[in-house]
Design a protein around this motif. Structure first.
Motif, PDB file in Angstrom:
ATOM      1  N   ARG A  69      14.042   1.860 142.474  1.00 23.95           N
ATOM      2  CA  ARG A  69      13.557   3.190 142.308  1.00 23.95           C
ATOM      3  C   ARG A  69      13.858   4.117 143.648  1.00 23.95           C
ATOM      4  O   ARG A  69      14.642   5.010 143.492  1.00 23.95           O
ATOM      5  CB  ARG A  69      12.198   3.686 141.815  1.00 23.95           C
ATOM      6  N   ASP A  98      13.833  11.193 136.325  1.00 17.71           N
ATOM      7  CA  ASP A  98      12.752  10.782 135.514  1.00 17.71           C
ATOM      8  C   ASP A  98      13.268  11.178 134.150  1.00 17.71           C
ATOM      9  O   ASP A  98      12.690  10.304 133.169  1.00 17.71           O
ATOM     10  CB  ASP A  98      11.569  11.251 136.001  1.00 17.71           C
ATOM     11  N   VAL A  99      13.350  12.226 133.956  1.00 19.95           N
ATOM     12  CA  VAL A  99      13.919  12.714 132.573  1.00 19.95           C
ATOM     13  C   VAL A  99      15.066  11.797 132.070  1.00 19.95           C
ATOM     14  O   VAL A  99      14.909  11.256 130.810  1.00 19.95           O
ATOM     15  CB  VAL A  99      14.436  14.350 132.387  1.00 19.95           C
ATOM     16  N   LEU A 101      15.838   8.625 133.049  1.00 19.22           N
ATOM     17  CA  LEU A 101      15.238   7.409 132.890  1.00 19.22           C
ATOM     18  C   LEU A 101      14.399   7.276 131.372  1.00 19.22           C
ATOM     19  O   LEU A 101      14.266   6.174 130.855  1.00 19.22           O
ATOM     20  CB  LEU A 101      14.324   7.061 134.216  1.00 19.22           C
ATOM     21  N   GLU A 102      13.812   8.183 131.268  1.00 14.76           N
ATOM     22  CA  GLU A 102      12.818   8.302 130.162  1.00 14.76           C
ATOM     23  C   GLU A 102      13.691   8.274 128.756  1.00 14.76           C
ATOM     24  O   GLU A 102      13.395   7.781 127.930  1.00 14.76           O
ATOM     25  CB  GLU A 102      11.778   9.562 130.234  1.00 14.76           C
ATOM     26  N   ARG A 103      14.688   8.947 128.605  1.00 13.28           N
ATOM     27  CA  ARG A 103      15.626   9.053 127.791  1.00 13.28           C
ATOM     28  C   ARG A 103      16.040   7.715 127.403  1.00 13.28           C
ATOM     29  O   ARG A 103      16.094   7.175 126.554  1.00 13.28           O
ATOM     30  CB  ARG A 103      16.930  10.097 128.030  1.00 13.28           C
ATOM     31  N   ARG A 120      14.770   4.978 128.396  1.00 16.29           N
ATOM     32  CA  ARG A 120      13.564   4.174 127.868  1.00 16.29           C
ATOM     33  C   ARG A 120      13.229   4.140 126.417  1.00 16.29           C
ATOM     34  O   ARG A 120      13.209   3.453 125.653  1.00 16.29           O
ATOM     35  CB  ARG A 120      12.304   4.390 128.646  1.00 16.29           C
ATOM     36  N   VAL A 121      13.294   5.622 126.045  1.00 13.93           N
ATOM     37  CA  VAL A 121      13.090   6.025 124.666  1.00 13.93           C
ATOM     38  C   VAL A 121      13.981   5.030 123.657  1.00 13.93           C
ATOM     39  O   VAL A 121      13.665   4.569 122.787  1.00 13.93           O
ATOM     40  CB  VAL A 121      12.877   7.447 124.351  1.00 13.93           C
ATOM     41  N   LEU A 177      16.750   0.605 128.626  1.00 15.86           N
ATOM     42  CA  LEU A 177      16.668   0.475 129.956  1.00 15.86           C
ATOM     43  C   LEU A 177      15.686  -0.753 130.289  1.00 15.86           C
ATOM     44  O   LEU A 177      14.477  -0.810 129.568  1.00 15.86           O
ATOM     45  CB  LEU A 177      15.807   1.655 130.537  1.00 15.86           C
ATOM     46  N   GLU A 194      13.082  -2.699 132.996  1.00 10.23           N
ATOM     47  CA  GLU A 194      12.360  -2.313 134.116  1.00 10.23           C
ATOM     48  C   GLU A 194      12.684  -3.163 135.290  1.00 10.23           C
ATOM     49  O   GLU A 194      13.155  -4.178 135.011  1.00 10.23           O
ATOM     50  CB  GLU A 194      10.981  -2.248 133.617  1.00 10.23           C
TER      51      GLU A 194
END
Ligand SMILES: [Zn+2]
Length: 343
Positions: free
Chosen positions: A49, A67-68, A70-72, A74-75, A79, A81
């Protein structure tokens, strides 16, 4: 962290990148700044990170925007971790499939499969299962390796005359060193694969029915390899049901079948030996993993000239008595005969 194994990041145009290619699992990301596209590219390989945020800062991308992004990812399920160990090609495949909405298989290490009939086709099925991570693959065959059993990566010419199961176990250990080829006495296999030629020997089937062991026939016939139907004793069609329907279609079938059983197997056409084994192994893995298997109550017949198997549904025969519940009638009654269905 990084993009999941099996996926790659592709630049499409200024402001748009995509992760993966197949529309069933790929993710299209639009309205990105040039810096965000750089951040996405960086995720194509392992990056922590802190390094990612340093890169983002150098391209004027705020932490909140990272972060936005990464979240896209992840959803969308693409992604990984930090600290996730890379899997083998099978694991990677199912991770990608998971992003397409397919339930990934759990561990197959505690699964026990027995293959009865270790000719070229049977051994090939066993090899695929062992390489797919099945914990124990048991081989049962008292006969000796025949010249037509010899094939690439399987039996060698020097194996002719040696016990098939014995040589087969050595082949399995060579391709999948961690696979178990023996289990404690009285271990029940999760599934028994019965490989036969011409007709399926009914004697071992009676034992499997009596002991309530699920089994899948793989039958080599003159023109095709037939996989299925999957038999779950007491819960649906069994191979005696199939035989009873065949007797209805041909009253002299029992006389012919008896002779078929005594004739020596003539081997399997080369390409059909591979495609039939792959078809069977794929269905076995589907059954074990809990995915929908085409051989549930049906058979798949594959020839060497048509890549698409012919699916035929089978129903419980009213006079078999194997699955009274599947007929919806009390045990011991004998309702009117109905034909096995076709699809
Ligand atoms: Zn039956």
């Amino acid at each position: 962290m990084r993009i999941r194994d099996g996926f790659e990041v592709y630049w499409r145009e200024p402001g748009a990148s995509q992760v993966g290619l197949d529309p069933r699992c790929a993710v299209l990301l639009e309205d990105l700044s040039e810096g965000e596209q750089q951040v996405l590219e960086a995720l194509g390989r392992e990056v922590d990170r802190a390094a990612l945020l340093t890169l983002a800062n150098a391209h004027s991308v705020r932490t909140a925007a990272v972060d936005v992004l990464l979240e896209r990812l992840r959803v969308a399920g693409v992604l990984l971790e930090e600290g996730t160990v890379a899997g083998d090609p099978d694991a990677r495949y199912w991770q990608v499939a998971a992003a397409a909405g397919i339930e990934p298989p759990g561990s197959r290490l505690d699964r026990v499969i027995q293959v009865c009939g270790v000719d070229q086709l049977g051994l090939r099925i066993a090899v695929i299962l062992a390489q797919s991570g099945i914990g124990s693959v048991l081989l049962q065959d008292r006969s000796r390796v025949r010249p037509e059993d010899v094939g690439a990566g399987l039996f060698r010419p020097g194996d002719v005359g040696v016990n098939r199961a014995e040589v087969g176990r050595a082949v399995l250990r060579a391709v999948a060193p961690k696979v178990g080829v023996t289990v404690p006495v009285r271990t029940r296999p999760d599934l028994v694969v019965v490989v036969d030629h011409g007709v399926v020997d009914p004697v071992p089937l009676r034992v499997l029915m009596r002991e309530d062991v699920a089994h899948l026939p793989v039958l080599v016939r003159e023109l095709d390899v037939v996989v299925g139907p999957l038999v779950r004793p007491g819960l649906g069609v069994c191979l005696r049901c199939v035989d009873l329907y065949r007797c209805e279609a041909d009253a002299r079938w029992p006389a012919v079948a008896t002779q078929v059983a005594t004739r020596p197997p003539s081997g399997v056409e080369t390409s059909l030996g591979w495609s039939g084994a792959a078809l069977a192994a794929g269905q076995i893995l589907a059954v074990l993993d809990g995915r929908q298997a085409a051989v549930e109550g049906a058979e798949l017949a594959l020839t060497a000239w048509d890549p698409i198997p012919v699916l035929r549904d089978w129903q419980v025969h009213p006079e078999c008595g194997c699955s009274p519940a599947a007929l919806g009638v009390p045990s011991g009654t004998s309702p009117q005969t109905s034909k096995g269905g076709h699809r």
